[in-house]
Write a protein that holds these residues in place. Structure first.
Motif, PDB file in Angstrom:
ATOM      1  N   LYS A 289       0.828  -1.200   0.000  1.00 23.52           N
ATOM      2  CA  LYS A 289       0.000   0.000   0.000  1.00 23.52           C
ATOM      3  C   LYS A 289       0.866   1.255   0.000  1.00 23.52           C
ATOM      4  N   ARG A 290       1.977   1.241   0.739  1.00 24.91           N
ATOM      5  CA  ARG A 290       2.865   2.403   0.764  1.00 24.91           C
ATOM      6  C   ARG A 290       3.499   2.666  -0.604  1.00 24.91           C
ATOM      7  N   SER A 291       3.578   1.634  -1.426  1.00 26.58           N
ATOM      8  CA  SER A 291       4.138   1.775  -2.772  1.00 26.58           C
ATOM      9  C   SER A 291       3.045   1.998  -3.817  1.00 26.58           C
ATOM     10  N   ASN A 292       1.847   2.353  -3.359  1.00 34.17           N
ATOM     11  CA  ASN A 292       0.712   2.645  -4.254  1.00 34.17           C
ATOM     12  C   ASN A 292       0.307   1.435  -5.089  1.00 34.17           C
ATOM     13  N   ILE A 293       0.450   0.248  -4.520  1.00 28.83           N
ATOM     14  CA  ILE A 293      -0.026  -0.986  -5.164  1.00 28.83           C
ATOM     15  C   ILE A 293      -1.298  -1.391  -4.427  1.00 28.83           C
ATOM     16  N   SER A 294      -2.447  -1.115  -5.051  1.00 30.07           N
ATOM     17  CA  SER A 294      -3.731  -1.339  -4.389  1.00 30.07           C
ATOM     18  C   SER A 294      -4.547  -2.445  -5.030  1.00 30.07           C
ATOM     19  N   THR A 295      -4.388  -2.663  -6.325  1.00 34.54           N
ATOM     20  CA  THR A 295      -5.192  -3.655  -7.030  1.00 34.54           C
ATOM     21  C   THR A 295      -4.303  -4.737  -7.618  1.00 34.54           C
ATOM     22  N   LEU A 296      -4.950  -5.793  -8.131  1.00 30.38           N
ATOM     23  CA  LEU A 296      -4.210  -6.872  -8.769  1.00 30.38           C
ATOM     24  C   LEU A 296      -3.535  -6.378 -10.037  1.00 30.38           C
ATOM     25  N   LEU A 297      -4.155  -5.401 -10.717  1.00 32.29           N
ATOM     26  CA  LEU A 297      -3.536  -4.838 -11.915  1.00 32.29           C
ATOM     27  C   LEU A 297      -2.240  -4.108 -11.567  1.00 32.29           C
ATOM     28  N   ASP A 298      -2.246  -3.366 -10.449  1.00 27.31           N
ATOM     29  CA  ASP A 298      -1.012  -2.703 -10.006  1.00 27.31           C
ATOM     30  C   ASP A 298       0.074  -3.718  -9.681  1.00 27.31           C
ATOM     31  N   LEU A 299      -0.344  -4.852  -9.108  1.00 26.48           N
ATOM     32  CA  LEU A 299       0.632  -5.860  -8.674  1.00 26.48           C
ATOM     33  C   LEU A 299       1.294  -6.556  -9.855  1.00 26.48           C
ATOM     34  N   VAL A 300       0.502  -6.960 -10.861  1.00 24.00           N
ATOM     35  CA  VAL A 300       1.066  -7.735 -11.974  1.00 24.00           C
ATOM     36  C   VAL A 300       1.871  -6.873 -12.933  1.00 24.00           C
ATOM     37  N   THR A 301       1.789  -5.547 -12.809  1.00 27.41           N
ATOM     38  CA  THR A 301       2.633  -4.690 -13.646  1.00 27.41           C
ATOM     39  C   THR A 301       4.055  -4.599 -13.093  1.00 27.41           C
ATOM     40  N   ASN A 302       4.293  -5.199 -11.934  1.00 34.96           N
ATOM     41  CA  ASN A 302       5.633  -5.268 -11.351  1.00 34.96           C
ATOM     42  C   ASN A 302       6.207  -6.664 -11.536  1.00 34.96           C
ATOM     43  N   SER A 303       7.515  -6.759 -11.551  1.00 34.49           N
ATOM     44  CA  SER A 303       8.186  -8.048 -11.608  1.00 34.49           C
ATOM     45  C   SER A 303       8.606  -8.468 -10.196  1.00 34.49           C
ATOM     46  N   GLN A 304       9.111  -9.700 -10.089  1.00 32.83           N
ATOM     47  CA  GLN A 304       9.597 -10.169  -8.790  1.00 32.83           C
ATOM     48  C   GLN A 304      10.771  -9.319  -8.312  1.00 32.83           C
ATOM     49  N   ALA A 305      11.596  -8.891  -9.245  1.00 34.37           N
ATOM     50  CA  ALA A 305      12.726  -8.035  -8.876  1.00 34.37           C
ATOM     51  C   ALA A 305      12.252  -6.677  -8.373  1.00 34.37           C
ATOM     52  N   ASP A 306      11.171  -6.160  -8.963  1.00 33.44           N
ATOM     53  CA  ASP A 306      10.619  -4.889  -8.494  1.00 33.44           C
ATOM     54  C   ASP A 306      10.110  -5.005  -7.065  1.00 33.44           C
ATOM     55  N   LEU A 307       9.436  -6.111  -6.755  1.00 32.32           N
ATOM     56  CA  LEU A 307       8.904  -6.295  -5.412  1.00 32.32           C
ATOM     57  C   LEU A 307      10.016  -6.412  -4.372  1.00 32.32           C
ATOM     58  N   MET A 308      11.145  -7.024  -4.758  1.00 29.11           N
ATOM     59  CA  MET A 308      12.252  -7.165  -3.813  1.00 29.11           C
ATOM     60  C   MET A 308      12.861  -5.817  -3.433  1.00 29.11           C
ATOM     61  N   LYS A 309      12.611  -4.788  -4.246  1.00 28.88           N
ATOM     62  CA  LYS A 309      13.134  -3.463  -3.945  1.00 28.88           C
ATOM     63  C   LYS A 309      12.275  -2.712  -2.933  1.00 28.88           C
ATOM     64  N   LEU A 310      11.064  -3.241  -2.647  1.00 30.27           N
ATOM     65  CA  LEU A 310      10.178  -2.564  -1.710  1.00 30.27           C
ATOM     66  C   LEU A 310      10.704  -2.685  -0.283  1.00 30.27           C
ATOM     67  N   GLU A 311      10.334  -1.730   0.548  1.00 26.13           N
ATOM     68  CA  GLU A 311      10.796  -1.700   1.925  1.00 26.13           C
ATOM     69  C   GLU A 311      10.226  -2.864   2.720  1.00 26.13           C
ATOM     70  N   HIS A 312      11.089  -3.514   3.503  1.00 22.31           N
ATOM     71  CA  HIS A 312      10.714  -4.637   4.388  1.00 22.31           C
ATOM     72  C   HIS A 312      10.250  -5.865   3.604  1.00 22.31           C
ATOM     73  N   PHE A 313      10.571  -5.982   2.329  1.00 28.23           N
ATOM     74  CA  PHE A 313      10.163  -7.147   1.539  1.00 28.23           C
ATOM     75  C   PHE A 313      11.270  -8.194   1.551  1.00 28.23           C
ATOM     76  N   ARG A 314      10.862  -9.462   1.703  1.00 27.45           N
ATOM     77  CA  ARG A 314      11.803 -10.577   1.699  1.00 27.45           C
ATOM     78  C   ARG A 314      11.472 -11.526   0.563  1.00 27.45           C
ATOM     79  N   ILE A 315      12.402 -12.432   0.269  1.00 28.02           N
ATOM     80  CA  ILE A 315      12.204 -13.385  -0.818  1.00 28.02           C
ATOM     81  C   ILE A 315      11.021 -14.305  -0.526  1.00 28.02           C
TER      82      ILE A 315
END
Length: 336
Positions: A289-315
């Motif tokens: 939510k802090r990264s403005n990812i609110s819907t499934l469409l917002d989520l799938v426009t990112n890659s796994q590498a993009d998600l790993m760059k988010l704060e407090h995100f782990r593999i």
């Protein structure tokens, strides 16, 4: 109060809020219209929306209270005007709004004499108290009262269980339904040569959601229930009856237009599913939510590498999201 005159185009299906008002902090009303509909469609939509509004929307409630030196639920405490049971009933009526996932803790600490109201509840920042004036207890003597609270987000009506009261904690009946009542009515519209209907929806909420928010939330939940039917591929279906079947009428639209329309349908479906429906841990949910990812469409426009760059995100968090997308929606999240 907002009220609009009802003017509906008889050619294009559209909806409109024709009346909106807040009778109090704990009661909001909205009246909506959907038209034009073919005969029978208004009843189909009205029944589905009423059930979804009353049973499919989540709410936030206090579900348990704990205080030291309380022998049983129906006991009285010196210096407090209400009995323990009356305090629990007052806590049941507190209206909350949150984006909570699961449960959280809150506390009340007050010293008398004086009144304890909802504003004395010390809750996490993601929990909002709708009406701070709701009374909880009246302290008639200079005593200190501390109550630990459990707050939960769920749906429907949950009846308390009488077990686990040895530690001084008491369960509370929870009404998680933010929608208090729904009515729908059907009226004819159009000219005398047309057979069209007009659907009116009346929605009352407890103030934690506006009627418009409740209507949109119920619509998203209905869409979420029907998405699996759209994802079922014909070659994966197995019928017991092997008798030949007549083929469906082929589409007369050009193939390029059909592909474009399928992409638009898929994009609209992904945009209608919010990440709070993915059963994610609170830490992962808040980070998205802090990264403005609110819907499934917002989520799938990112890659796994993009998600790993988010704060407090782990593999492990990325693997969990990939697993949910694959099993529930048949979607693949690219690595890069």
């Amino acid at each position: 109060m907002v009220r609009e005159q009802v003017r509906i185009d008889t050619q294009t299906l559209q909806w409109k809020c024709v009346e909106s008002r807040a009778d109090s902090k704990r009661l909001s009303y909205g009246r909506f219209i959907l038209a034009p509909l073919l005969k029978g469609q208004a009843d189909t939509i009205g029944i589905a929306m009423r059930r979804a509004l009353l049973g499919e929307i989540e709410g936030t409630c206090i579900t348990r209270a704990k205080s030291e030196k309380v022998p049983h639920e129906y006991s009285t405490i010196v210096g407090i005007q209400e009995s323990v049971h009356e305090i629990l009933m007052n806590l049941k009526e507190i209206i909350l709004r949150s984006n909570l996932y699961g449960t959280c803790e809150a506390v009340i600490c007050a010293k008398g004499p004086g009144y304890i109201t909802a504003k004395d509840i010390i809750a996490p920042p993601f929990v909002e108290i709708i009406d701070n004036t709701q009374q909880i207890a009246s302290l008639t003597e200079p005593i200190e009262l501390c109550i630990q609270l459990q707050i939960e987000r769920n749906r429907g009506y949950v009846i308390k269980r009488s077990n686990n009261t040895q530690d001084g904690s008491y369960p509370i009946d929870a009404i998680f339904m933010p929608v208090r009542n729904v009515n729908y009515s059907i009226h004819s519209c159009g000219t005398r040569y047309e057979n069209h209907e007009m659907l009116f929806l009346e929605i009352w909420t407890n103030g934690s959601l506006t009627p418009k928010e409740a209507l949109q939330e119920a619509t998203r939940n209905l869409i979420d229930l029907f998405i699996p039917f759209l994802q079922t591929e014909e070659e994966n279906l197995h019928f017991e009856n092997k008798s030949p079947m007549l083929p469906l009428r082929p589409s007369t639209l050009p193939e390029k237009l059909l592909v474009h329309r399928r992409k638009n349908y898929k994009k609209l479906a992904l945009k209608s599913i919010f990440i709070d429906q993915l059963d994610l841990p609170p830490r992962v949910y808040n980070s998205l939510k802090r990264s403005n990812i609110s819907t499934l469409l917002d989520l799938v426009t990112n890659s796994q590498a993009d998600l790993m760059k988010l704060e407090h995100f782990r593999i492990e968090d990325v693997k969990r999201i990939v697993d949910i997308l694959e099993k529930r929606f048949g979607l693949d999240l690219p690595k890069n």
